[in-house]
Design an enzyme around this catalytic site. Structure first.
Site, PDB file in Angstrom:
ATOM      1  N   GLY A 109      28.649   4.161  -7.505  1.00 31.23           N
ATOM      2  CA  GLY A 109      29.428   4.004  -6.233  1.00 31.23           C
ATOM      3  C   GLY A 109      29.831   5.441  -5.928  1.00 31.23           C
ATOM      4  O   GLY A 109      29.027   6.429  -5.891  1.00 31.23           O
ATOM      5  N   SER A 165      24.739   6.023 -12.280  1.00 35.82           N
ATOM      6  CA  SER A 165      24.949   6.963 -11.119  1.00 35.82           C
ATOM      7  C   SER A 165      26.262   7.432 -11.105  1.00 35.82           C
ATOM      8  O   SER A 165      26.547   8.440 -11.801  1.00 35.82           O
ATOM      9  CB  SER A 165      25.071   5.720  -9.802  1.00 35.82           C
ATOM     10  N   ALA A 166      27.324   7.168 -10.237  1.00 39.65           N
ATOM     11  CA  ALA A 166      28.745   7.701 -10.443  1.00 39.65           C
ATOM     12  C   ALA A 166      29.448   7.662 -12.203  1.00 39.65           C
ATOM     13  O   ALA A 166      29.834   8.456 -12.668  1.00 39.65           O
ATOM     14  CB  ALA A 166      29.541   7.093  -9.608  1.00 39.65           C
ATOM     15  N   HIS A 209      19.892  10.302  -9.261  1.00 42.04           N
ATOM     16  CA  HIS A 209      18.938   9.933  -8.018  1.00 42.04           C
ATOM     17  C   HIS A 209      18.372  11.307  -7.447  1.00 42.04           C
ATOM     18  O   HIS A 209      18.222  11.521  -6.148  1.00 42.04           O
ATOM     19  CB  HIS A 209      20.145   9.525  -6.853  1.00 42.04           C
ATOM     20  N   GLU A 231      14.845   8.573 -10.517  1.00 45.12           N
ATOM     21  CA  GLU A 231      15.226   6.957 -10.399  1.00 45.12           C
ATOM     22  C   GLU A 231      14.256   6.646 -11.466  1.00 45.12           C
ATOM     23  O   GLU A 231      13.133   6.840 -11.450  1.00 45.12           O
ATOM     24  CB  GLU A 231      14.919   6.450  -9.085  1.00 45.12           C
TER      25      GLU A 231
END
Length: 235
Positions: A90, A122-123, A159, A194
């Site tokens: 997020g 991710s985050a 990413h 990714e």
């Protein structure tokens, strides 16, 4: 002994949530029956409950029950007592702000250091580095500090995207932004494409997945690292 999986993303194009990581996660969490999810990054502004339900749906396949950190009066204590931990993706600015506000940042670092199995995507992977300063996210809120967990001795750019030949896009590439970071900061930055992830066991850090990662170091040309590369000495 530290036990982490630090993934660039939760979902590959055309795939289901965490599907590509399922074999690795089954092994990583093989001795766990419950997991505490940290939903603070809230992708797209979804609620903590909605996010936790998404995660619970996946982990049910591994016979692991999930509760959200937001469900506890003392979320830092919940982290300290957790059998396993997962911080989802997020907005990293929002995530880090909430981690400091709730006291979870310190509790999370302590839990990781004592060997609680951890998954970040991710985050939730950004915060495993020394700072969050190489995130791609918009600064929608101002965290108390950019300093994060320091579970690994470098920064991450999940990413990571390569420049597209023939593209008419006039904005900065990821490589340009990381070079800007290195005008003022010395720590290495690993661009995770990714489908790539890092597996951390104790002091050993190994690149996993099908794609190479791109390593940036201050004052040096970027370097491609093949899957299987040992990053334990990177600092």
């Amino acid at each position: 002994m530290k036990k982490l999986i630090i993934a660039s993303t939760s979902t590959l194009h055309g795939g289901n949530y965490l599907e590509y990581l399922k074999p690795a996660l089954a092994e990583h969490f093989k001795n766990c029956s419950s997991l505490l999810f940290i939903p603070y990054a809230r992708p797209g502004g979804i609620s903590h409950d909605e996010y936790t339900q998404r995660v619970a749906g996946f982990f049910a396949q591994l016979n692991i029950t999930v509760k959200g950190a937001h469900e506890f009066e003392d979320s830092a204590e919940a982290v300290a007592n957790a059998e396993a931990l997962f911080t989802g993706g997020g907005n990293t600015f929002l995530l880090v702000t909430q981690l400091y506000k709730t006291g979870v940042m310190t509790a999370l670092k302590d839990a990781i250091d004592k060997g609680t199995p951890y998954l970040g995507s991710s985050a939730g992977s950004n915060i495993c580095g020394l700072t969050m300063q190489t995130t791609n996210d918009m600064p929608i809120i101002y965290p108390p500090s950019f300093k994060t967990l320091g579970a690994i001795n470098f920064n991450l750019n999940p990413h990571y995207l390569d420049p597209q030949p023939g593209s008419t896009h006039m904005g900065e590439t990821r490589e340009t932004r990381i070079k800007e970071f290195h005008q003022f900061n010395t720590q290495p930055v690993l661009g995770l494409r990714e489908g790539s992830w890092l597996e951390v066991k104790g002091n050993t850090v190994v690149l996993k997945g099908d794609l190479p990662a791109r390593l940036f170091r201050q004052g040096k040309e970027p370097e491609e690292l093949e899957t299987g590369s040992d990053l334990s000495g990177l600092r």
